[in-house]
Design a protein around this motif. Structure first.
Motif, PDB file in Angstrom:
ATOM      1  N   UNK A 203       0.839  -1.208   0.000  1.00  0.00           N
ATOM      2  CA  UNK A 203       0.000   0.000   0.000  1.00  0.00           C
ATOM      3  C   UNK A 203       0.872   1.256   0.000  1.00  0.00           C
ATOM      4  N   UNK A 204       1.940   1.215   0.721  1.00  0.00           N
ATOM      5  CA  UNK A 204       2.804   2.396   0.810  1.00  0.00           C
ATOM      6  C   UNK A 204       3.450   2.693  -0.531  1.00  0.00           C
ATOM      7  N   UNK A 205       3.912   1.601  -1.245  1.00  0.00           N
ATOM      8  CA  UNK A 205       4.524   1.792  -2.557  1.00  0.00           C
ATOM      9  C   UNK A 205       3.508   2.330  -3.554  1.00  0.00           C
ATOM     10  N   UNK A 206       2.303   1.831  -3.468  1.00  0.00           N
ATOM     11  CA  UNK A 206       1.262   2.313  -4.368  1.00  0.00           C
ATOM     12  C   UNK A 206       0.951   3.774  -4.136  1.00  0.00           C
ATOM     13  N   UNK A 207       0.885   4.198  -2.870  1.00  0.00           N
ATOM     14  CA  UNK A 207       0.581   5.582  -2.562  1.00  0.00           C
ATOM     15  C   UNK A 207       1.706   6.512  -3.026  1.00  0.00           C
ATOM     16  N   UNK A 208       2.967   6.054  -2.881  1.00  0.00           N
ATOM     17  CA  UNK A 208       4.098   6.882  -3.336  1.00  0.00           C
ATOM     18  C   UNK A 208       4.057   7.075  -4.845  1.00  0.00           C
ATOM     19  N   UNK A 213       3.008  10.439  -9.739  1.00  0.00           N
ATOM     20  CA  UNK A 213       2.265  10.722 -10.976  1.00  0.00           C
ATOM     21  C   UNK A 213       1.576  12.060 -10.911  1.00  0.00           C
ATOM     22  N   UNK A 214       1.077  12.378  -9.725  1.00  0.00           N
ATOM     23  CA  UNK A 214       0.355  13.637  -9.558  1.00  0.00           C
ATOM     24  C   UNK A 214       1.308  14.813  -9.729  1.00  0.00           C
ATOM     25  N   UNK A 215       2.492  14.680  -9.144  1.00  0.00           N
ATOM     26  CA  UNK A 215       3.473  15.757  -9.263  1.00  0.00           C
ATOM     27  C   UNK A 215       3.937  15.924 -10.710  1.00  0.00           C
ATOM     28  N   UNK A 216       4.104  14.790 -11.399  1.00  0.00           N
ATOM     29  CA  UNK A 216       4.549  14.860 -12.779  1.00  0.00           C
ATOM     30  C   UNK A 216       3.507  15.527 -13.673  1.00  0.00           C
ATOM     31  N   UNK A 221       6.163  16.723 -16.617  1.00  0.00           N
ATOM     32  CA  UNK A 221       7.201  15.767 -16.939  1.00  0.00           C
ATOM     33  C   UNK A 221       6.616  14.379 -17.167  1.00  0.00           C
ATOM     34  N   UNK A 222       7.367  13.572 -17.940  1.00  0.00           N
ATOM     35  CA  UNK A 222       6.905  12.211 -18.202  1.00  0.00           C
ATOM     36  C   UNK A 222       7.305  11.299 -17.069  1.00  0.00           C
ATOM     37  N   UNK A 223       6.477  10.328 -16.839  1.00  0.00           N
ATOM     38  CA  UNK A 223       6.720   9.345 -15.778  1.00  0.00           C
ATOM     39  C   UNK A 223       7.600   8.256 -16.301  1.00  0.00           C
TER      40      UNK A 223
END
Length: 227
Positions: A203-208, A213-216, A221-223
């Motif tokens: 869950x933690x990895x998914x949230x990060x 993605x939101x910041x990109x 910028x591309x992910x």
């Protein structure tokens, strides 16, 4: 003496009255009529027998006749005819349901009727030898087929083709086998194995990753692709 004469007179029958004489006269007349009727009936039987003897004799002498059907008769006349036929050495039968409609048929000994012919007459039907022969052959054929079927034993009925082959163009040849696997019970019912999960991240990895993605998107910028 007087007493003796009186006893003799009292024991004597009284002369018949006029009423008794009339009764006796009628009784005598009735007895005479009855005797006359009996003689007439006896004479009629004799004449009838003579007539039947003549017809039976003509039948015997006619080589073209093998049987003869008489008109309906009463019970006494049929009895007389049967007796005449028996004396002549022939065979006779009575047919018909009602007593007033019963008739007699006579046959020459060498042309005695079969059971099938007699059964036809009893049902009020005309005897047709050709139809009877066809019926007999059909009966023998049916009996022969039953005997052959009994010797072969019970017939096992199997379908002409497998329904899976017949409908393979619709369901596919492996559809039935696949369906059987699909219907097998899951021994770990209620517990989903880790291998069956689509997303193995924590869950933690998914949230990060979602935050990244939101910041990109905000920065344009591309992910980079994830491993």
């Amino acid at each position: 003496m007087a007493d003796l004469l009186g006893s003799i007179l009292s024991s004597m029958e009284k002369p018949p009255s006029l009423g008794d004489q009339e009764t006796r006269r009628k009784a005598r007349e009735q007895a005479t009529r009855l005797k006359k009727l009996q003689e007439q009936e006896k004479q009629q039987k004799v004449e009838f027998r003579k007539r039947m003897e003549k017809e039976v004799s003509d039948f015997i002498q006619d080589s073209g006749q093998i049987k003869k059907k008489f008109q309906p008769m009463n019970k006494i006349e049929r009895s007389i005819l049967h007796d005449v036929v028996e004396v002549a050495g022939l065979t006779s039968f009575s047919f018909g349901e009602d007593d007033d409609c019963r008739y007699v048929m006579i046959f020459k000994k060498e042309f005695a009727p079969s059971d099938e012919e007699l059964e036809s007459y009893r049902h009020g039907e005309e005897w047709d030898p050709q139809k009877a022969e066809e019926k007999r052959k059909l009966k023998e054929l049916a009996q022969q087929q039953e005997e052959e079927a009994a010797q072969q034993g019970p017939v096992v009925v199997s379908p002409a083709s497998d329904y899976k082959d017949k409908y393979s163009h619709l369901i596919g040849k492996g559809a039935a086998k696949d369906a059987a696997h699909m219907l097998e019970a899951n021994k770990t019912y209620g517990c989903v194995p880790v291998a069956n999960k689509r997303d193995t991240r924590s869950i933690e990895e998914a949230m990060n990753e979602i935050r990244a993605k939101k910041r990109l998107r905000q920065s344009g910028e591309e992910l980079p692709p994830t491993s």
